[in-house]
Design an enzyme around this catalytic site. Sequence first.
Site, PDB file in Angstrom:
ATOM      1  N   THR A 150      22.281 -12.250   5.466  1.00 30.35           N
ATOM      2  CA  THR A 150      21.283 -13.180   4.380  1.00 30.35           C
ATOM      3  C   THR A 150      19.956 -13.384   5.162  1.00 30.35           C
ATOM      4  OG1 THR A 150      23.447 -14.642   3.688  1.00 30.35           O
ATOM      5  CG2 THR A 150      21.141 -15.581   3.807  1.00 30.35           C
ATOM      6  N   ARG A 178      32.428 -15.819  -6.086  1.00 32.78           N
ATOM      7  CA  ARG A 178      32.432 -16.544  -4.868  1.00 32.78           C
ATOM      8  C   ARG A 178      31.013 -17.096  -4.393  1.00 32.78           C
ATOM      9  NH1 ARG A 178      29.645 -15.641   0.213  1.00 32.78           N
ATOM     10  NH2 ARG A 178      31.063 -16.385   1.769  1.00 32.78           N
ATOM     11  N   GLY A 204      29.584 -18.015   5.354  1.00 34.69           N
ATOM     12  CA  GLY A 204      29.469 -18.801   4.637  1.00 34.69           C
ATOM     13  C   GLY A 204      30.466 -20.164   4.855  1.00 34.69           C
TER      14      GLY A 204
HETATM   15  C1  SD4 Z   1      27.494 -15.922   2.698  1.00 30.84           C
HETATM   16  N1  SD4 Z   1      26.025 -16.579   4.582  1.00 30.84           N
HETATM   17  O1  SD4 Z   1      27.177 -15.875   1.626  1.00 30.84           O
HETATM   18  C2  SD4 Z   1      26.181 -15.608   3.563  1.00 30.84           C
HETATM   19  C3  SD4 Z   1      26.481 -14.378   4.283  1.00 30.84           C
HETATM   20  C4  SD4 Z   1      25.627 -13.990   5.284  1.00 30.84           C
HETATM   21  O2  SD4 Z   1      25.168 -13.078   7.451  1.00 30.84           O
HETATM   22  O3  SD4 Z   1      24.725 -14.699   5.881  1.00 30.84           O
HETATM   23  N2  SD4 Z   1      25.796 -13.143   6.171  1.00 30.84           N
HETATM   24  O4  SD4 Z   1      28.529 -16.342   3.349  1.00 30.84           O
END
Ligand code: SD4
Length: 318
Positions: A150, A178, A204
């Site tokens: 992210t 989700r 997450g």
């Molecule tokens: C999530 N935190 O949707 C995000 C994905 C992410 O590195 O950051 N991945 O859970």
Amino acid sequence: MWGIIATWRMAVEGITEADKMLKNGADSGDAIEVAIKEVENFPYYKSVGYGGLPNEEMEVELDAAYMDGDTLDIGAVAAIKDYANPISIARRLSHEKVNCMLVGEGAEKFAHKEGFERKNMLTDRAKIHYKNRVKEVQQQEIKPYSGHDTVGMVCLDTHGKMTAATSTSGLFMKKKGRVGDSPISGSGFYVDSKIGGASATGLGEDLMKGCISYEIVRLMKEGKHPQEACEIAVNNLDEELKARRGKAGDLSLIAMNNKGEWGVATNIEGFSFAVATENEEPIVYLTKNVNGKCIHEVASQEWLDNYMKTRTAPLEEK
Ligand code: SD4
């Protein structure tokens, strides 16, 4: 003083743009939006925006959030499809008094009404990744979820205003509908111009168990330096999760306070991040956790070249 810090190497082009703006006195909200859009628009980053990896049903559902540290306004979208820049929709929503977090069809309807650009976000390359992963999962029972990054940022402008923002396609092969931590206040991001801000990347479902971005801001409010705040929060959540559940997912956090001091902590190998401040040109670091202390090293040219090479390498269906 100004500054911007972001998760992962992929943010460096964006923060370079933001840095130029901040230098000239731009608003932190404008700078962070430009920086996130840069990542959303680059087709080879497969976990944010255009080219993001799809869910189980081969649809690209995106999450994004924006927070203003002066007013504490928050806007967020989750599981939104077919819009080019979720961050801009989130920022627009942050100006609403109510209905400022919208999901799925409701978010799309709002974006349409407000005239945001529609775009099919599923690229041919992401389709190949999807098809290959489906085969791998069938053949070897590998974890479908790896390959998720992210973009999360915290930004301080010369007027002392701070903002935080996130954008992601979440976990590869996630279930339809989700929602991860990224659009959730306190978990994926939090910012208060009186103190500072933080933003997260990783699993997450586990990041949310610690409301970890808020926790870091809270620790900074107690007077902790951002580096110490990040280490305390990440190490504590990692330990708690392991003690109570046997394991902890990936947790990586970036933070900046309202003096432009920054910190980063992770529980994984090879977390990269990008930062630019009045005192530092845009730069990429790699960090690792050695017995609870996170050590940051400037990424070598070789590492940076290799990163782009692997991201853009031709991809064939297996
Ligand atoms: C999530 N935190 O949707 C995000 C994905 C992410 O590195 O950051 N991945 O859970």
